[in-house]
Design an enzyme around this catalytic site. Structure first.
Site, mmCIF file in Angstrom:
data_model
loop_
_atom_site.group_PDB
_atom_site.id
_atom_site.type_symbol
_atom_site.label_atom_id
_atom_site.label_comp_id
_atom_site.label_asym_id
_atom_site.label_seq_id
_atom_site.Cartn_x
_atom_site.Cartn_y
_atom_site.Cartn_z
ATOM 1 C CG ASN A 1 -0.383 0.731 2.409
ATOM 2 O OD1 ASN A 1 -0.481 1.957 2.505
ATOM 3 N ND2 ASN A 1 0.247 -0.018 3.331
ATOM 4 C CG PHE B 1 -0.471 8.993 7.155
ATOM 5 C CD1 PHE B 1 -0.416 7.626 7.360
ATOM 6 C CD2 PHE B 1 0.494 9.791 7.767
ATOM 7 C CE1 PHE B 1 0.565 7.042 8.150
ATOM 8 C CE2 PHE B 1 1.483 9.218 8.572
ATOM 9 C CZ PHE B 1 1.523 7.851 8.761
ATOM 10 C CB SER C 1 3.694 5.388 7.326
ATOM 11 O OG SER C 1 3.258 5.291 5.979
ATOM 12 C CG ASN D 1 3.037 4.416 1.913
ATOM 13 O OD1 ASN D 1 3.844 4.093 1.044
ATOM 14 N ND2 ASN D 1 2.309 3.544 2.567
ATOM 15 C CB THR D 2 4.109 10.488 5.228
ATOM 16 O OG1 THR D 2 2.716 10.158 5.261
ATOM 17 C CG2 THR D 2 4.275 11.980 5.476
ATOM 18 C CE LYS E 1 2.294 -0.163 12.932
ATOM 19 N NZ LYS E 1 0.908 -0.262 12.421
ATOM 20 C CG ASN F 1 4.189 1.029 9.756
ATOM 21 O OD1 ASN F 1 3.478 0.576 8.860
ATOM 22 N ND2 ASN F 1 3.976 2.218 10.298
#
Length: 346
Positions: A109, A113, A183, A185-186, A222, A251
């Site tokens: 993915n 966010f 994450s 993805n940021t 996390k 994560n």
């Protein structure tokens, strides 16, 4: 072959993953009243001053906006971690941004966010509290907070203010609070895992949460599986030094090693965080390293590649106090949490 496995492999894999998620979640919410009357599986777990109905929770990412907490609890999850919620609402990355790798029982993915923002989620949680009134039971509620994409990661004051907004609005509704700095993805988010940036951030969130709550809300961080072992040790030592309540390990990973999927499938999925079975070995190693380094009192939540009862027992034997699933739930179906909870209890 199990009925759900047949449905997944023959039908759901031919459906756009994000659309399938939305439809499945809508069905779960619609079944919420019936699900809420079912008995919670497994045995209680006492940690962080809280009583969790059982050992297995739903990881952040499934219910980003706090719209199905109690229905998900009705599926057997002892705790539900909503989010990741950011200070400001944001649409996330362009679609398509969610991909399955069925040969690996994995998901990639790059959602980014996508969520309604702290103000909207806080209002939704306030409404839930009003509806529930004095009712007891249901899952323990974790709230996972992250950085708004537009906030520059190299502006520490702005980052702390962004997380502080979420903490101020959401901590009053949380049974526990999670700072997500892992994450992929940021852009730049994972740089916040360096202890020089992480310590002041965690201390600031702790201070804000204490200001807006009547009792101490447990705070966790996390972390990513892609941290070097030396960095994992630094985070463990930091957590102990500042009195953090727990660590969630781990994560998703940006790694793509040892996958059974074809190179074409992997390339088509593109960038993003990989979750599911391929993450299991590294998530387990990180958990073991953390447990060897932190005090017995610190709560560790094991997540990443937990699909079976055997996976759950292995993670508990390695030192996890609690477990979370996400991709396992997607691949194993609505009976997932009950199987894990009952099997782990035995």
């Amino acid at each position: 072959m199990k009925p759900y496995r047949t449905l997944f492999d023959k039908v759901l894999t031919k459906t756009d993953p994000e659309r399938a998620h939305q439809q499945a979640f809508a069905a779960i919410r619609a079944a919420g009243p019936a699900l809420s009357r079912t008995r919670t599986p497994g045995s209680p777990v006492h940690t962080m001053g809280l009583t969790f109905p059982n050992v297995i929770g739903l990881a952040a990412g499934f219910d980003k906006n706090a719209v199905g907490i109690d229905a998900l609890g009705g599926l057997g999850f002892g705790h539900v971690e909503i989010g990741t919620v950011t200070g400001e609402g944001q649409p996330g990355n362009p679609a398509p941004r969610l991909f399955r790798l069925p040969a690996d029982r994995a998901v990639i993915n790059r959602m980014g966010f996508n969520n309604d923002g702290a103000e909207a989620v806080a209002a939704r949680l306030a409404s839930r509290l009003e509806r529930r009134g004095t009712a007891t039971g249901g899952p323990v509620l974790g709230i996972n907070i992250g950085k708004t994409k537009l906030v520059p990661e190299d502006d520490q004051a702005a980052v702390e203010a962004d997380y502080a907004k979420s903490a101020r609005l959401l901590a009053p509704y949380a049974d526990y609070l999670v700072v997500n700095v892992s994450s992929p993805n940021t852009p730049g988010l994972r740089s916040l895992q360096s202890v020089e940036k992480l310590q002041p951030l965690l201390e600031h969130v702790r201070s804000i949460a204490d200001q807006v709550t009547k009792h101490r809300v447990p705070l966790l961080v996390k972390i990513a599986p892609d941290l070097a072992d030396s960095d994992v040790v630094e985070v463990a030592d930091l957590a102990g030094a500042i009195g953090l309540d727990g660590i969630i390990a781990t994560n998703t990973t940006i790694g793509r090693e040892h996958l059974a999927s074809t190179p074409a499938e992997i390339t088509a999925a593109g960038a993003g965080g990989l979750s599911g079975a391929p993450l299991k070995a590294r998530a387990l190693d990180v958990l073991r390293l953390l447990r060897s380094r932190v005090s017995p009192e610190m709560t560790l939540i094991g997540v990443g590649g937990i699909a079976t009862v055997e996976d759950a027992r292995e993670r508990l034997a390695a030192g996890a106090d609690l477990l979370q699933g996400y991709t396992g739930f997607i691949y194993e179906g609505p009976g997932y949490a009950r199987r894990i909870a009952n099997g782990a209890a035995r």
